[in-house]
Write an enzyme that holds these catalytic residues in place. Structure first.
Site, PDB file in Angstrom:
ATOM      1  N   ASP A 130      -3.798 -12.898   3.718  1.00  0.00           N
ATOM      2  CA  ASP A 130      -5.054 -12.426   4.310  1.00  0.00           C
ATOM      3  C   ASP A 130      -6.282 -12.731   3.456  1.00  0.00           C
ATOM      4  OD1 ASP A 130      -4.151 -10.581   2.489  1.00  0.00           O
ATOM      5  OD2 ASP A 130      -4.124  -8.877   3.866  1.00  0.00           O
ATOM      6  N   ASP A 168      -2.306 -10.669  -2.085  1.00  0.00           N
ATOM      7  CA  ASP A 168      -2.838 -10.133  -0.836  1.00  0.00           C
ATOM      8  C   ASP A 168      -4.320  -9.804  -1.073  1.00  0.00           C
ATOM      9  OD1 ASP A 168      -1.623  -8.592   1.851  1.00  0.00           O
ATOM     10  OD2 ASP A 168      -3.481  -7.696   1.075  1.00  0.00           O
ATOM     11  N   HIS A 223      -6.055  -7.405  -0.187  1.00  0.00           N
ATOM     12  CA  HIS A 223      -6.284  -5.997  -0.490  1.00  0.00           C
ATOM     13  C   HIS A 223      -5.593  -5.622  -1.807  1.00  0.00           C
ATOM     14  CE1 HIS A 223      -6.376  -6.445   3.983  1.00  0.00           C
ATOM     15  NE2 HIS A 223      -7.512  -5.813   3.789  1.00  0.00           N
ATOM     16  N   HIS A 233       0.821  -1.226   0.000  1.00  0.00           N
ATOM     17  CA  HIS A 233       0.000   0.000   0.000  1.00  0.00           C
ATOM     18  C   HIS A 233       0.853   1.274   0.000  1.00  0.00           C
ATOM     19  CE1 HIS A 233      -3.685  -2.207   0.577  1.00  0.00           C
ATOM     20  NE2 HIS A 233      -3.307  -2.697   1.754  1.00  0.00           N
TER      21      HIS A 233
HETATM   22 ZN   LIG Z   1      -3.699  -7.095   2.951  1.00  0.00          ZN
END
Ligand SMILES: [Zn+2]
Length: 377
Positions: free
Chosen positions: A270, A182, A184, A146
């Protein structure tokens, strides 16, 4: 323990200080404040030590060459980040608390841990490019995908794999592919390489999860980098078959069209079925199979040069098994025993559902268009 393929010389990068970085109470999925009785907050980064412990106990760590990273240099960090960003991480961490960006809490050890996390990925890339090791797995925190050039975000301080990709390019790897599973969306990785025709970024993530509105199929890069960003936003509830289909039907063909010299993987866990930060259903078998698949792609396309780096993973109890499954695949070993599997693998959500198939079919039909600009070598 029996190997599934030829002997692999794999390196394992970790550092004790990465487990000392702790974003603290309120940094995870349990808010702090009115309406929430205080409880033991999952210390997400120290919990990664449990994963390494399981890999050691299982004997799988013995299959790796253990490597201790040194901190990334400022020069390396500045390949991606602004000087002001590096100064802010250092200053926030020196205070020992506070937010170094947007939802990126730090403690006293965070700046050093973040430099080590980047350093691990940089050295792992150097190791596989130089032929010192065939593959590498960096089990480090804080995560990176991120983090943008000028801001820390969502627990990510420096963008570990973005810096590693830049050092790979500097070392002569003309084309780098980054696969990100991931749960996200890796907005930081996407932003860094948005216009770079020599870095292919493919993200398989939960649709609309985080950052809000990011990671749409319509985001495909710009300028010379048009077609070198591919987003696969799987609907919430996607399980084993949806993930494997995404790797087989989107990641594989995109990789073959691009022809990388090096494959990097943002290997967060995740998307696991017990993770409180996502709503996906992946199991240890999913992560093992995906890792086997991307290692095979690297074998097919770039003499096996592949580096995986841990990103997210927030289930204190399931993360260790998922890291172990990834480690087994990297080491060329079969999937490990998984005490959680019996309660997960029979669930109907593990099958590919029609609404998930529609996303994959849409992307498949556009893949040729997407990769046209990428160019086959
Ligand atoms: Zn994540």
């Amino acid at each position: 323990m029996e190997r599934t393929g030829p002997a692999v010389d794999a390196a394992w990068f970790s550092h004790e200080l990465c487990f000392w970085h702790d974003p603290g109470a309120g940094s995870g999925h349990v808010p702090v404040g009115p309406g929430v009785e205080p409880l033991r907050q999952d210390a997400v980064d120290p919990d990664l030590r449990r994963a390494e412990g399981l890999v050691r106990l299982s004997g799988v760590l013995d299959r790796f060459t253990l490597r201790t990273p040194v901190p990334a240099t400022d020069e390396e960090l500045l390949l991606v980040h602004t000087p002001e960003h590096v100064e802010r991480i250092e200053a926030s961490s020196a205070i020992g608390a506070g937010d170094a960006g947007i939802y990126a809490p730090v403690n006293h050890h965070s700046a050093a841990a973040a430099q080590l996390a980047v350093g691990a990925c940089v050295q792992a890339v150097d190791d596989v490019l130089s032929g010192r090791h065939d593959r590498a797995y960096c089990v480090v925190r804080p995560p990176g995908h991120h983090a943008e050039p000028d801001r820390a975000m969502a627990l990510c301080l420096y963008n570990n794999l973005a810096v590693a990709a830049r050092t790979a390019q500097r070392a002569g790897a003309a084309r780098v592919m980054i696969v990100d599973w991931d749960v996200h969306h890796g907005n930081g990785l996407q932003r860094v390489f948005w216009s770079d025709p020599d870095v292919l970024y493919v993200s398989v993530h939960q649709e609309g999860l985080f950052p809000p509105g990011a990671g749409l199929v319509t985001e495909t890069g710009a300028g010379d980098g048009g077609g070198t960003t591919i987003n696969v936003p799987l609907p919430a509830g996607s399980g084993h078959e949806a993930y494997l289909a995404a790797v087989e039907r989107i990641v594989g063909p995109a990789a073959r069209a691009f022809g990388p010299d090096l494959v990097l993987v943002a290997a967060g866990v995740d998307a696991g079925a017990h993770d409180p930060m996502g709503r996906m259903m992946a199991t240890s078998r999913t992560f093992h199979a995906m890792t086997v698949a991307v290692c095979a792609l690297a074998d097919e396309l770039c003499d096996g040069r592949i580096v995986l780096a841990h990103e997210g993973g927030y289930s204190a109890w399931y993360q260790p098994t998922l890291v172990l499954a990834t480690a087994c695949a990297v080491a060329g070993l079969p999937a490990p025993a998984d005490p959680f599997l019996h309660s997960l693998e029979h669930l109907p959500g593990q099958r590919l559902r029609p609404h998930q198939e529609r996303v994959l079919a849409f992307l498949e039909s556009h893949l040729r268009l997407l990769t046209e600009g990428v160019g086959v070598r």
